[in-house]
Design a protein around this motif. Structure first.
Motif, mmCIF file in Angstrom:
data_model
loop_
_atom_site.group_PDB
_atom_site.id
_atom_site.type_symbol
_atom_site.label_atom_id
_atom_site.label_comp_id
_atom_site.label_asym_id
_atom_site.label_seq_id
_atom_site.Cartn_x
_atom_site.Cartn_y
_atom_site.Cartn_z
ATOM 1 N N ASN A 99 0.806 -1.217 0.000
ATOM 2 C CA ASN A 99 0.000 0.000 0.000
ATOM 3 C C ASN A 99 0.834 1.259 0.000
ATOM 4 O OD1 ASN A 99 -2.522 1.641 0.619
ATOM 5 N ND2 ASN A 99 -1.267 2.095 2.430
ATOM 6 N N HIS A 100 2.008 1.227 0.626
ATOM 7 C CA HIS A 100 2.739 2.475 0.862
ATOM 8 C C HIS A 100 4.237 2.223 0.939
ATOM 9 C CE1 HIS A 100 1.726 0.745 4.877
ATOM 10 N NE2 HIS A 100 3.012 0.978 5.078
ATOM 11 N N HIS A 129 -0.222 8.565 -4.721
ATOM 12 C CA HIS A 129 -1.484 9.298 -4.631
ATOM 13 C C HIS A 129 -1.267 10.594 -3.844
ATOM 14 C CE1 HIS A 129 -3.869 5.305 -5.084
ATOM 15 N NE2 HIS A 129 -3.955 6.000 -6.217
ATOM 16 N N ASN A 137 -3.442 13.184 3.954
ATOM 17 C CA ASN A 137 -3.705 12.091 4.890
ATOM 18 C C ASN A 137 -5.205 11.801 5.015
ATOM 19 O OD1 ASN A 137 -0.985 11.569 5.768
ATOM 20 N ND2 ASN A 137 -1.086 13.529 6.876
ATOM 21 N N TRP A 148 -8.666 4.777 0.395
ATOM 22 C CA TRP A 148 -7.869 4.084 -0.625
ATOM 23 C C TRP A 148 -6.835 4.989 -1.315
ATOM 24 C CZ3 TRP A 148 -12.815 1.558 -3.074
ATOM 25 C CH2 TRP A 148 -13.175 0.433 -2.320
ATOM 26 N N THR A 149 -7.012 6.292 -1.273
ATOM 27 C CA THR A 149 -6.120 7.166 -2.047
ATOM 28 C C THR A 149 -5.390 8.218 -1.221
ATOM 29 O OG1 THR A 149 -7.939 8.697 -2.576
ATOM 30 C CG2 THR A 149 -7.525 6.884 -4.125
ATOM 31 N N CYS A 150 -5.714 8.349 0.063
ATOM 32 C CA CYS A 150 -4.989 9.271 0.935
ATOM 33 C C CYS A 150 -3.972 8.491 1.777
ATOM 34 C CB CYS A 150 -5.951 10.033 1.837
ATOM 35 S SG CYS A 150 -6.987 11.236 0.957
ATOM 36 N N GLN A 151 -3.066 9.211 2.410
ATOM 37 C CA GLN A 151 -1.974 8.583 3.146
ATOM 38 C C GLN A 151 -2.422 8.070 4.508
ATOM 39 O OE1 GLN A 151 1.808 11.132 1.391
ATOM 40 N NE2 GLN A 151 0.881 11.757 3.309
ATOM 41 N N LEU A 152 -1.924 6.910 4.873
ATOM 42 C CA LEU A 152 -2.114 6.338 6.207
ATOM 43 C C LEU A 152 -0.988 6.845 7.100
ATOM 44 C CD1 LEU A 152 -3.332 4.267 8.253
ATOM 45 C CD2 LEU A 152 -1.837 2.553 7.184
ATOM 46 N N ASP A 157 1.536 7.042 -0.188
ATOM 47 C CA ASP A 157 0.526 6.103 -0.659
ATOM 48 C C ASP A 157 0.736 5.766 -2.129
ATOM 49 O OD1 ASP A 157 -2.149 4.867 0.352
ATOM 50 O OD2 ASP A 157 -2.603 5.618 -1.663
ATOM 51 N N HIS A 191 -6.357 -0.282 2.836
ATOM 52 C CA HIS A 191 -6.079 1.002 2.215
ATOM 53 C C HIS A 191 -5.792 0.879 0.719
ATOM 54 C CE1 HIS A 191 -6.181 2.987 6.103
ATOM 55 N NE2 HIS A 191 -5.600 1.897 6.568
#
Length: 585
Positions: A99-100, A129, A137, A148-152, A157, A191
């Motif tokens: 995911n990241h 993303h 975020n 699904w498209t913002c940062q965790l 991302d 995510h």
């Protein structure tokens, strides 16, 4: 780079039977390889789960490249581990972070320099993303597009909806599979749009095993059920509910109604799509689940339940001692070879957990049966004709007679025996009679488990001598200490048992109704004369050969056979005889 290992063992059972995952949190490659051969395979574990590098444990979840060189070992060590495990009948599954990437900049363990959105040779700033809100975020978990498209937590991302990123991630998985890896656990799968995961996995030439980290949240836009057509999904709600049942509401609720599982509603999944666990590396630190720090033996008892019940694929967690939330494994940046007890907990080796893995394997496919509860904090249930478990989470002992569907026999309590086989049982044994009944006393905050593979007929014999008449007795008499019959021979048994202790009673059984016909629940007790001598008189048909054996019962309900083959005694044609024996421990 971050990799989590899962090992599938096929030494004794089929892969469908051996599905238990053990999370060996932060172990290095060499230690996993040794554990696979020496421990995991023999105990019947199905998978093992492992992480990579970082002084703080969470840095293991921020990859900077996809080369298999890190503080857990080199690529060659990784390949050797896979080869060693596969050679021992153990398959490897790897958990990949797709995911990241990271939340900052620096130099990776393998020497690769990186910044937040640039990983030379792997990704550029065009491969991420940028959702444009809240510093890129996640702010609103009810919005699935944002999830699904913002940062965790500030982690870059990956644009997993683009063909380049999908291809790069797929080649990463393919590289691992080329070294013998069998499948993957997908970290932070929640995510990633499930359609993107399908596209990545769909590029592989072989379909891998998959289990996915999708944490349930009430009312959120992304729910675990959205991922079940891809593979298994981790059931975090199940872990939270186990904590609630063991610590407050009562474990009896776990077996009431339709029982623990999909019928419990939100966050639960069909059994064949679920992966349940007591605790993992995240939840032991945030306090949302039971952990090794929990009181009242809850960690062990919850694992006994998890492995005895019939809901989904179970995971056993095995971490290390920590006081600081950020604490990495023993050795910090330089992960040492694992030495159990030297900071490493090795909970998967502990008897109550390790032996329940074999129980789980043996009872798979059997229904829950013979459910019993005592108040809210004690339960017992069977697994058809294969096994039976009792868990007492009360503050006082629980003594009762329990009805099972087990075949008659002597069973080893595998929760308390180093060896789960009756042939070498180091714990208490229990005799199930022909009606499926046995009596047991379970201490407070303790458990008992018996299953078919831990049983042996009561008792076995290795004698080869044939009697002069049929060994099937036609006696209809019962033991007596007074009177005689002209057609019967009276035998006066005198047994010396040197280690007689308070609370013990010695019995005799054998192939005659006079001594119980091998049914230990109808066998006569010998009388103790106040020292180490036990006596009994019984009558038998003249001329026959009696096969018999002594055993000891304890006040708790447990039973131990004397350690020898069946005894033989030839009856005279008439009169009486004195038979003196020495109990063999």
């Amino acid at each position: 780079m971050k990799v989590l290992l899962l090992l599938v063992t096929l030494a004794v059972f089929t892969s469908a039977q051996k599905d238990t995952i053990v999370q060996l949190f932060e172990w290095n490659w060499d230690s996993i390889g040794r554990e696979c051969i020496k421990v995991l395979g023999p105990l019947g574990y199905g998978y093992a789960q492992e992480t990579i590098q970082g002084a703080a444990w969470w840095t293991s979840y921020q990859p900077v490249s996809y080369t298999v060189n890190n503080k857990r070992g080199s690529r060659d060590q990784f390949k050797k581990m896979v080869a060693d495990c596969n050679g021992a009948g153990v398959k490897i599954l790897v958990d990949a972070v797709m995911n990241h990437m990271t939340g900052g900049s620096g130099t990776g363990v393998d020497g690769h320099g990186f910044t937040h959105y640039s990983y030379p040779g792997t990704y550029s700033n065009l491969d991420f993303h940028y959702c444009g809100s809240n510093g890129n975020n996640i702010n609103n978990y009810k919005n699935k597009t944002e999830v699904w498209t913002c940062q965790l937590s500030g982690l870059a991302d990956l644009a997993t909806d683009t063909s380049y990123v999908q291809g790069r991630l797929s080649s990463y998985l393919a590289d691992l599979m080329s070294m013998g890896v069998a499948g993957f656990r997908l970290d932070a799968a929640k995510h990633m749009d499930p359609q993107n995961i399908k596209a990545i996995v769909g590029k592989l030439t072989t379909s891998p095993f998959l289990t996915q980290e999708v944490i349930y949240g009430y009312g959120e836009g992304v729910q675990p059920y959205m991922y079940t057509d891809i593979g298994n999904v981790m059931v975090f709600q199940g872990s939270r509910d186990l904590k609630r049942m063991f610590e407050s509401d009562g474990i009896a609720n776990l077996v009431r109604g339709n029982g623990w599982g999909q019928s419990w509603g939100n966050g639960y999944l069909p059994s064949d799509k679920a992966n349940v666990f007591v605790v993992d590396h995240d939840t032991e630190r945030d306090g949302s689940t039971i952990s090794y720090k929990s009181n009242n033996n809850a960690f062990n008892l919850a694992h006994v339940f998890l492995l005895a019940y019939d809901y989904s694929t179970p995971t056993v967690y095995s971490g290390y001692n920590f006081d600081d939330f950020n604490a990495g494994p023993p050795g910090g940046d330089h992960v040492q070879d694992v030495q159990c007890g030297n900071g490493w907990r090795c909970d998967h080796r502990q008897i109550p957990i390790a032996n329940m893995v074999a129980f789980h394997n043996a009872v798979q496919g059997t229904p829950i049966s013979n459910v019993v509860t005592m108040g809210d904090q004690a339960l017992a249930f069977g697994r058809g004709e294969k096994g039976f478990v009792i868990i007492n989470n009360q503050d006082q002992p629980w003594k009762a007679q329990f009805k099972t569907s087990l075949p008659a026999g002597t069973y080893c309590d595998v929760v308390h025996s180093k060896n789960p086989s009756n042939k070498a049982c180091s714990g208490p044994t229990y005799v199930v009679d022909g009606s499926g009944l046995f009596t047991a006393a379970i201490n407070s905050r303790d458990a008992l488990a018996i299953y078919e593979q831990s049983a042996s007929p009561a008792p076995p014999t290795t004698e080869t001598e044939e009697p002069t008449t049929s060994t099937t007795s036609t006696d209809t008499t019962v033991p007596t200490t007074t009177g005689t019959h002209d057609d019967l021979v009276e035998v006066n048994f005198k047994l010396v048992k040197e280690d007689t202790a308070e609370g013990q009673t010695v019995y005799i059984t054998g192939d005659s109704p006079a001594v119980g016909n091998w049914d230990v629940n109808h066998s006569p007790a010998l009388q103790n004369n106040g020292s180490n001598v036990w006596v009994l008189s019984a009558r038998f048909k003249p001329g026959r050969i009696l096969q018999y054996k002594y055993f000891t019962r304890y006040a708790s309900g447990g039973l131990d056979w004397e350690k020898r083959s069946n005894r033989l005694l030839k009856m005279p044609s008439s009169g009486s005889i004195d038979e003196e024996d020495q109990y063999v421990n």
